[in-house]
Write a protein that holds these residues in place. Sequence first.
Motif, short mmCIF file in Angstrom:
data_model
loop_
_atom_site.label_atom_id
_atom_site.label_comp_id
_atom_site.label_asym_id
_atom_site.label_seq_id
_atom_site.Cartn_x
_atom_site.Cartn_y
_atom_site.Cartn_z
N GLN A 36 1.07 -1.07 0.37
CA GLN A 36 -0.30 -0.29 0.18
C GLN A 36 0.92 0.92 0.16
OE1 GLN A 36 -4.22 -0.20 2.89
NE2 GLN A 36 -2.57 -2.10 3.33
N ILE A 53 -3.52 -9.63 0.43
CA ILE A 53 -3.12 -11.28 0.09
C ILE A 53 -2.25 -11.00 -0.72
CG2 ILE A 53 -3.72 -12.37 -1.81
CD1 ILE A 53 -6.16 -12.64 0.42
N LEU A 74 -0.92 -13.92 -5.27
CA LEU A 74 -2.31 -15.07 -5.43
C LEU A 74 -3.34 -14.16 -5.68
CD1 LEU A 74 -0.76 -17.33 -2.28
CD2 LEU A 74 -1.35 -18.14 -4.80
N ARG A 120 -6.37 -11.92 -6.53
CA ARG A 120 -7.62 -12.24 -7.86
C ARG A 120 -7.47 -13.88 -7.94
NH1 ARG A 120 -6.48 -7.02 -12.18
NH2 ARG A 120 -8.25 -6.55 -11.86
N HIS A 121 -7.04 -14.44 -7.11
CA HIS A 121 -7.91 -16.16 -7.51
C HIS A 121 -9.05 -15.93 -5.87
CE1 HIS A 121 -3.93 -16.17 -9.01
NE2 HIS A 121 -4.07 -17.77 -9.55
N GLY A 134 -9.40 -13.30 -1.23
CA GLY A 134 -9.70 -12.04 -0.31
C GLY A 134 -10.90 -12.59 0.00
N LYS A 135 -11.99 -12.84 -1.31
CA LYS A 135 -13.67 -13.29 -0.60
C LYS A 135 -13.30 -14.17 0.08
CE LYS A 135 -17.61 -13.32 -1.59
NZ LYS A 135 -18.46 -13.91 -2.30
N ARG A 177 -9.48 4.14 4.77
CA ARG A 177 -9.51 4.97 3.01
C ARG A 177 -9.18 3.13 2.47
NH1 ARG A 177 -4.42 8.57 5.39
NH2 ARG A 177 -5.02 9.26 7.63
N LYS A 182 -7.68 -1.39 -5.10
CA LYS A 182 -8.06 -2.65 -5.38
C LYS A 182 -8.99 -2.85 -4.75
CE LYS A 182 -3.31 -4.39 -7.17
NZ LYS A 182 -2.16 -4.82 -6.15
N SER A 188 -12.59 -1.57 -5.53
CA SER A 188 -13.09 -2.50 -7.17
C SER A 188 -13.29 -3.71 -6.31
CB SER A 188 -11.65 -2.66 -7.82
OG SER A 188 -12.23 -3.88 -9.44
N PHE A 189 -12.65 -4.91 -5.43
CA PHE A 189 -12.94 -5.62 -4.27
C PHE A 189 -14.46 -5.63 -4.39
CE2 PHE A 189 -13.26 -7.54 -0.26
CZ PHE A 189 -12.71 -9.75 -0.91
N LYS A 219 -17.36 -5.85 -6.80
CA LYS A 219 -17.30 -6.89 -7.31
C LYS A 219 -18.06 -7.44 -6.38
CE LYS A 219 -14.88 -9.95 -9.32
NZ LYS A 219 -14.58 -11.02 -10.31
N HIS A 220 -17.37 -8.34 -5.90
CA HIS A 220 -18.23 -8.88 -4.05
C HIS A 220 -19.48 -8.30 -4.12
CE1 HIS A 220 -14.73 -11.56 -5.93
NE2 HIS A 220 -13.68 -10.88 -5.11
N ARG A 235 -4.27 4.70 10.57
CA ARG A 235 -3.10 5.01 9.79
C ARG A 235 -2.63 5.75 10.45
NH1 ARG A 235 -4.38 2.22 4.68
NH2 ARG A 235 -5.85 0.44 5.60
N ARG A 262 -4.00 8.91 -0.15
CA ARG A 262 -3.84 8.33 -1.65
C ARG A 262 -5.01 8.98 -2.39
NH1 ARG A 262 -3.35 2.59 0.71
NH2 ARG A 262 -5.89 3.24 1.53
#
Length: 287
Positions: A54, A122, A126, A128-129, A132-133, A154, A158, A161-162, A165-166, A213, A235
């Motif tokens: 990060q 993650i 590994l 996008r396998h 994480g989900k 924060r 990624k 997006s996660f 998607k999920h 943080r 960020r």
Amino acid sequence: MEFEFDIHKIFLEPISKLDSSLLPQRRPLVSSSEAQRQIVAVIDEIGKASAKAQRLPAPITSASRMQTNQHHLYILKDCTPKTAGRGVVIGFLKVGYKKLFVLDHSGSHIEAEPLCILDFYIHESLQRHGFGKELFAFMLRTEQVEPQHLAIDRPSEKFLSFLRKHYNLRSTIPQVNNFVVFEGFFRDRKAPGRKMPAKRAEGEIKPYSLSERDFLKHEEGLPWPFSQAQSSLNRASSLGSSPTRACPRHNPGEEDFVKSLRTFRPHSLQRAASGEQEDPSQRRRTR
Ligand code: COA
């Protein structure tokens, strides 16, 4: 992530949950002092890897921070036969309850103590396998929380997006602190937040809830709001980040003030900057 010891002897489950005791529910197969030493090594190592991923200047997850906070750390190991040897750690997710002032749709501050996602990682090889989900879904079941009821410290691109998607988490409710909350945050909660009075001058209610943080800023030189280094920590991908503040003009009197602030504990800084008195009951909450 591989280690010089056998991961399967300290983490007996595919996903182990740790709290400040740093001990998994199922007793490790090595002596407790050895297990403790190895678990400390694992947490420190994965914390460093997450910080690197990060681009944070220092880890926000470490064994010592775990021991002094009421956080829950979920560690996922690889159980596939190909790593049947000493095992590998795939990643981790850290959550914890934090007292926050959250803005609702009308701009009212709601005092809430949601479960917050504080760190999530993650291993690069590994991602996008689906790991994480797997980890995230396990945490939701264990903590008995709906994804839209979480506050997120924060999130990276990624991670956003996660979540899209999920969990179909897309629209955010704008905030003035560094936590991101999504549509649905206030709906169907078991324990609704407490609504603050409509009148809300910033000094009155301290809207800048401390992020996990925030301690990093204080390791970087001048404290907020005087530090320009802060912008490098915020960020570009962060949503709902603190409003941009004008660069403080050079002022010798101010320099002395800044020097005096450096000797304060981090969470005293905001109080000192606003002239607010320290409330000892708040001290543990905002760590
Ligand atoms: N770029 C963009 N999106 C990514 C991504 C990448 N490199 N890696 C994962 N994602 C998102 C995407 O939505 C992806 O779906 P897609 O492949 O169809 O686009 C989805 O996550 C994959 O889900 P899953 O495989 O279950 O996630 P993961 O195991 O990769 O774990 C993270 C997700 C965010 C934990 C992981 O990517 C990570 O560790 N990132 C680096 C550290 C980080 O940003 N942590 C968040 C801290 S706030």
